[in-house]
Design a protein around this motif. Structure first.
Motif, PDB file in Angstrom:
ATOM      1  N   THR A   1       0.669   2.219   2.147  1.00  0.00           N
ATOM      2  CA  THR A   1      -0.279   2.070   1.061  1.00  0.00           C
ATOM      3  C   THR A   1       0.440   1.441  -0.123  1.00  0.00           C
ATOM      4  O   THR A   1       1.592   1.019  -0.017  1.00  0.00           O
ATOM      5  N   THR A   2      -0.239   1.398  -1.259  1.00  0.00           N
ATOM      6  CA  THR A   2       0.339   0.819  -2.469  1.00  0.00           C
ATOM      7  C   THR A   2       0.687   1.924  -3.447  1.00  0.00           C
ATOM      8  O   THR A   2      -0.135   2.796  -3.744  1.00  0.00           O
ATOM      9  N   ALA A   3       1.937   1.922  -3.921  1.00  0.00           N
ATOM     10  CA  ALA A   3       2.358   2.848  -4.971  1.00  0.00           C
ATOM     11  C   ALA A   3       2.213   2.147  -6.309  1.00  0.00           C
ATOM     12  O   ALA A   3       2.622   0.994  -6.474  1.00  0.00           O
TER      13      ALA A   3
ATOM     14  N   GLN B   1      -8.631   8.458  -2.696  1.00  0.00           N
ATOM     15  CA  GLN B   1      -9.382   9.168  -1.666  1.00  0.00           C
ATOM     16  C   GLN B   1      -9.068   8.660  -0.266  1.00  0.00           C
ATOM     17  O   GLN B   1      -9.047   9.431   0.697  1.00  0.00           O
ATOM     18  N   THR B   2      -8.800   7.357  -0.117  1.00  0.00           N
ATOM     19  CA  THR B   2      -8.467   6.819   1.207  1.00  0.00           C
ATOM     20  C   THR B   2      -7.178   7.434   1.740  1.00  0.00           C
ATOM     21  O   THR B   2      -7.066   7.774   2.927  1.00  0.00           O
TER      22      THR B   2
ATOM     23  N   GLY C   1     -12.418  -8.150  -5.120  1.00  0.00           N
ATOM     24  CA  GLY C   1     -11.714  -8.953  -4.129  1.00  0.00           C
ATOM     25  C   GLY C   1     -11.775  -8.393  -2.730  1.00  0.00           C
ATOM     26  O   GLY C   1     -11.193  -8.945  -1.808  1.00  0.00           O
ATOM     27  N   GLY C   2     -12.496  -7.274  -2.556  1.00  0.00           N
ATOM     28  CA  GLY C   2     -12.626  -6.691  -1.229  1.00  0.00           C
ATOM     29  C   GLY C   2     -11.542  -5.682  -0.895  1.00  0.00           C
ATOM     30  O   GLY C   2     -11.531  -5.120   0.192  1.00  0.00           O
ATOM     31  N   ASN C   3     -10.614  -5.420  -1.828  1.00  0.00           N
ATOM     32  CA  ASN C   3      -9.542  -4.471  -1.567  1.00  0.00           C
ATOM     33  C   ASN C   3     -10.006  -3.041  -1.832  1.00  0.00           C
ATOM     34  O   ASN C   3     -10.797  -2.788  -2.742  1.00  0.00           O
ATOM     35  N   ASP C   4      -9.494  -2.115  -1.064  1.00  0.00           N
ATOM     36  CA  ASP C   4      -9.846  -0.702  -1.210  1.00  0.00           C
ATOM     37  C   ASP C   4      -9.063  -0.112  -2.377  1.00  0.00           C
ATOM     38  O   ASP C   4      -7.865   0.120  -2.290  1.00  0.00           O
ATOM     39  N   ARG C   5      -9.748   0.156  -3.498  1.00  0.00           N
ATOM     40  CA  ARG C   5      -9.066   0.687  -4.673  1.00  0.00           C
ATOM     41  C   ARG C   5      -8.627   2.140  -4.488  1.00  0.00           C
ATOM     42  O   ARG C   5      -7.799   2.634  -5.246  1.00  0.00           O
ATOM     43  N   ASP C   6      -9.204   2.823  -3.505  1.00  0.00           N
ATOM     44  CA  ASP C   6      -8.822   4.209  -3.247  1.00  0.00           C
ATOM     45  C   ASP C   6      -7.575   4.312  -2.375  1.00  0.00           C
ATOM     46  O   ASP C   6      -7.068   5.408  -2.160  1.00  0.00           O
ATOM     47  N   ASP C   7      -7.094   3.183  -1.866  1.00  0.00           N
ATOM     48  CA  ASP C   7      -5.898   3.171  -1.016  1.00  0.00           C
ATOM     49  C   ASP C   7      -4.669   3.013  -1.898  1.00  0.00           C
ATOM     50  O   ASP C   7      -4.035   1.963  -1.943  1.00  0.00           O
ATOM     51  N   VAL C   8      -4.314   4.086  -2.635  1.00  0.00           N
ATOM     52  CA  VAL C   8      -3.238   3.988  -3.621  1.00  0.00           C
ATOM     53  C   VAL C   8      -2.663   5.380  -3.859  1.00  0.00           C
ATOM     54  O   VAL C   8      -3.346   6.401  -3.686  1.00  0.00           O
ATOM     55  N   VAL C   9      -1.384   5.406  -4.217  1.00  0.00           N
ATOM     56  CA  VAL C   9      -0.750   6.637  -4.698  1.00  0.00           C
ATOM     57  C   VAL C   9      -0.188   6.333  -6.083  1.00  0.00           C
ATOM     58  O   VAL C   9       0.544   5.357  -6.277  1.00  0.00           O
ATOM     59  N   LEU C  10      -0.584   7.145  -7.072  1.00  0.00           N
ATOM     60  CA  LEU C  10      -0.195   6.942  -8.464  1.00  0.00           C
ATOM     61  C   LEU C  10       0.942   7.896  -8.806  1.00  0.00           C
ATOM     62  O   LEU C  10       0.855   9.106  -8.542  1.00  0.00           O
ATOM     63  N   VAL C  11       2.008   7.356  -9.387  1.00  0.00           N
ATOM     64  CA  VAL C  11       3.179   8.154  -9.752  1.00  0.00           C
ATOM     65  C   VAL C  11       3.570   7.830 -11.187  1.00  0.00           C
ATOM     66  O   VAL C  11       3.174   6.785 -11.722  1.00  0.00           O
ATOM     67  N   PRO C  12       4.317   8.711 -11.860  1.00  0.00           N
ATOM     68  CA  PRO C  12       4.783   8.385 -13.213  1.00  0.00           C
ATOM     69  C   PRO C  12       5.606   7.099 -13.202  1.00  0.00           C
ATOM     70  O   PRO C  12       6.403   6.858 -12.290  1.00  0.00           O
ATOM     71  N   LEU C  13       5.414   6.290 -14.213  1.00  0.00           N
ATOM     72  CA  LEU C  13       6.116   5.005 -14.288  1.00  0.00           C
ATOM     73  C   LEU C  13       7.634   5.217 -14.278  1.00  0.00           C
ATOM     74  O   LEU C  13       8.362   4.493 -13.596  1.00  0.00           O
ATOM     75  N   THR C  14       8.088   6.220 -14.990  1.00  0.00           N
ATOM     76  CA  THR C  14       9.533   6.455 -15.055  1.00  0.00           C
ATOM     77  C   THR C  14      10.088   6.869 -13.699  1.00  0.00           C
ATOM     78  O   THR C  14      11.130   6.371 -13.260  1.00  0.00           O
ATOM     79  N   THR C  15       9.375   7.778 -13.030  1.00  0.00           N
ATOM     80  CA  THR C  15       9.829   8.236 -11.717  1.00  0.00           C
ATOM     81  C   THR C  15       9.805   7.094 -10.706  1.00  0.00           C
ATOM     82  O   THR C  15      10.743   6.907  -9.929  1.00  0.00           O
ATOM     83  N   GLY C  16       8.698   6.331 -10.693  1.00  0.00           N
ATOM     84  CA  GLY C  16       8.584   5.220  -9.752  1.00  0.00           C
ATOM     85  C   GLY C  16       9.650   4.179  -9.971  1.00  0.00           C
ATOM     86  O   GLY C  16      10.230   3.647  -9.019  1.00  0.00           O
ATOM     87  N   SER C  17       9.936   3.885 -11.245  1.00  0.00           N
ATOM     88  CA  SER C  17      10.953   2.874 -11.554  1.00  0.00           C
ATOM     89  C   SER C  17      12.314   3.276 -11.000  1.00  0.00           C
ATOM     90  O   SER C  17      13.033   2.443 -10.445  1.00  0.00           O
TER      91      SER C  17
END
Length: 647
Positions: A367-369, A406-407, A445-461
């Motif tokens: 998925t996309t982080a 949700q995805t 654009g047809g992309n699934d916006r629910d196919d995502v995991v959101l993390v703190p910017l600092t932690t992800g970086s």
């Protein structure tokens, strides 16, 4: 005996403006047929660059590279493609499978460009997958396969054309230990069958599996040890070498159309929007002003729905030039903080994204982080459905917490377990789930916006992305009437902070104004409404194709690595544009006729003749050809190594 591969004083230098970075320094190396070689080094040592040169994905800045005694420096693009097609097979750490294709279709890609007939391709691909214990996964797409299964598909693809030389770039890097052992056993078996194996790795235990270990540091070979074991190289006879040299089956129009239809189906909603422009254009030729007015209202409505109070800050394209992989080296989180302090700014939300692999139990899912900040939900008008969102404390403490779309929840927690409080692995790093977002559905654009995991910017970086630079800053203004002034202030602020103008700002209000002016012109020149509609439709095709090229850069690199010539890529993307235009033309004819008859039913004078119908369809076809050429040309001019390293 002449070595199979020979490097003679090879150096590689990357240029970023006036800055020259020498990655490889006078490398000399011979590799005999049938060897099992490991090239080991830490990140930045130059081993991946060396692999790209060995696989003819890149060319050295100086020195000579000889394959069976023949210097490849004089080879043109088609000759290099043919060389890759008949000699090399590639196994990548990130698998690099085409996401819209099934396992069998992914394996068949090299044979398409080798000119192997369809029936032979199907039979050989199925046989290889059966031998790798993937017989029950032939028609599964990459997202439906585990990491180990995807890697085995990439191995099958490397074997499809026979591949005398198998180049494996960190083949176990994204796998668990058991899957990694299975992959190394497969490589050993391939070597026993006569393939020359070259493994690029930073892991000592992986390198020790090889018969020859080459260590590289800072672009120089510091050690070369061999156990002198070598397989019989005559056992590996490439399938591609038994085909007509230089011929690629992509020239078969039916195969090209089939590949185009598959790519268009992958983004169905976006394809429908693309078709809409052509349908409106052709329909306006047939039904004139009624359809032209509908086109105007439709375009302005879609622009308005995107919001006229948003500014999108990105690095300028010049900032990417000469940077391998196109990495963002401009925007940093403090830029967003500085923008937030400007007048009329409601929110400034920095984001960085990357594709990651999630794991829960025995479920792997790509998925996309998205690394972001607490204001994300308000700026994006996207609320948390359950649990809580990232807060300021999470940012300051680099907390390993995540909020799931949700995805992702439906995939990882299909057993009904409440995800709140559970742990998931993000690229093998444990993150605790603290919230679940409300369902949003597909984007424009047809992309699934629910196919995502959101993390703190600092932690992800720090823990996922491995960089502190951000890709975009979304700015929402308080007063849309003052958006131009706010844009100027933001640009001036960034220019002052960066000491140069290296960012660009997209103003949705300006985009809307541009379309409004076009619409007014259409109203003033009623007689030209059909031509203008077709031009707008053509621009839509070109924009969508440019987006498609950008999104599929790595796929293009894979196709080139497996033997596609530049003209094969050019033909493929032109045909995709023509297919869109042809389908849109047919639907436009039907819609124009229907609208004309409806108008006639309400008493408007309508007269249909064969000439305008034929002209309308011909114009739609020409639109696809003209406006599809530029994106297709851009795709065909990509360098394989750069395309493969794209995000």
């Amino acid at each position: 005996m002449t070595p199979l591969l020979a490097l003679d004083n090879v150096s590689k230098t990357y240029f970023n403006g006036d800055l020259a970075v020498e990655v490889l320094h006078d490398i000399s190396l011979d590799i005999e047929a049938g060897e099992f070689v490991a090239i080991m080094g830490q990140s930045g040592s130059g081993k991946s660059t060396l692999m790209n040169i060995l696989g003819c994905l890149d060319q050295p800045t100086s020195g000579d590279y000889l394959i069976e005694g023949e210097n490849v420096a004089s080879f043109d693009g088609d000759e290099l493609a043919a060389l890759r097609r008949r000699t090399f097979g590639f196994i990548f750490q990130a698998y690099n499978l085409i996401p819209t294709a099934t396992a069998q279709e992914n394996v068949e890609v090299p044979a398409i460009y080798a000119g192997v007939p369809a029936s032979d391709r199907h039979e050989r691909a199925e046989a290889i997958l059966q031998s790798l214990k993937l017989g029950d996964r032939l028609h599964h797409r990459p997202s439906q396969l585990s990491g180990g299964q995807q890697q085995r598909v990439s191995i099958a693809r490397a074997l499809m054309n026979g591949g005398r030389v198998i180049l494996a770039d960190e083949p176990t890097g994204a796998l668990d230990s058991q899957s990694g052992e299975e992959v190394m056993a497969l490589l050993r078996q391939m070597n026993d069958n006569g393939h020359t194996i070259i493994v690029i790795t930073h892991e000592r235990e992986v390198a020790n599996e090889a018969d020859r270990l080459i260590e590289i540091r800072d672009g120089r070979i510091i050690a070369d040890r061999s156990r002198k074991r070598r397989a019989n190289p005559d056992a590996a006879i490439g399938l591609a070498q038994r085909t007509r040299e230089g011929f690629a089956a992509i020239a078969d129009m039916s195969e090209a159309i089939r590949m185009a239809m598959r790519a268009l189906r992958a983004n169905l909603f976006r394809t429908i929007l693309t078709l809409l422009g052509i349908v409106i254009g052709v329909g306006s030729v047939v039904a004139m002003l009624a359809i032209g007015t509908g086109a105007q209202d439709s375009v302005l409505s879609r622009i308005s729905s995107m919001g006229s109070d948003l500014l999108l800050v990105r690095p300028s394209m010049a900032n990417f030039r000469g940077s391998p992989g196109g990495s963002n080296v401009t925007l940093v989180p403090p830029d967003a903080d500085a923008i937030q302090d400007l007048p009329n700014v409601a929110f400034a939300v920095p984001e960085m994204t990357s594709t990651v692999t999630l794991r829960r139990g025995n479920i792997d899912y790509q998925t996309t982080a998205n690394g972001t900040v607490p204001q994300f939900t308000e700026a994006k008008s996207w609320a948390v459905g359950r649990g809580e969102f990232i807060n300021r404390n999470d940012m300051e403490t680099y907390a390993p917490v995540a909020v799931l779309g949700q995805t992702v929840v439906n995939t990882l927690f299909a057993d009904g377990t409440d995800p709140i409080g559970q742990y998931v692995l993000v690229n093998k790093i444990p993150f605790q789930v603290i919230g679940v977002m409300n369902e949003m559905g597909a984007s424009a654009g047809g992309n699934d916006r629910d196919d995502v995991v959101l993390v703190p910017l600092t932690t992800g970086s720090m823990r996922i992305f491995g960089q502190r630079n951000i890709r975009t800053i979304t700015v929402k203004v308080q007063d849309a009437a003052a958006i131009d002034l706010t844009q100027e202030r933001i640009q001036s602020l960034l220019n002052e902070r960066h000491k140069r103008e290296d960012t660009r700002i997209t103003n949705m209000s300006s985009v809307r104004e541009a379309f409004t002016e076009t619409s007014n012109t259409m109203k003033l020149f009623l007689g030209s409404v059909a031509a203008i509609s077709l031009i707008v439709g053509g621009i839509g095709v070109m924009n969508i194709m440019l987006v498609s090229v950008s999104e599929r850069t790595r796929e293009i690199g894979v196709r080139m690595a497996t033997g596609a010539r530049r003209r094969d890529i050019l033909v493929q993307f032109i045909i995709e544009a023509l297919v869109v235009s042809a389908i849109g033309g047919v639907i436009g004819l039907v819609a124009g006729l229907a609208t004309g008859y409806v108008a006639q039913y309400f008493g408007m004078p309508v007269a249909f003749t064969a000439g305008p119908l034929a002209l309308a369809f011909a114009c739609s076809f020409a639109t696809g050809l003209i406006f599809g050429y530029l994106p297709a040309r851009n795709a065909s001019r990509l360098q394989p190594a750069m395309a493969l390293s794209a995000d």
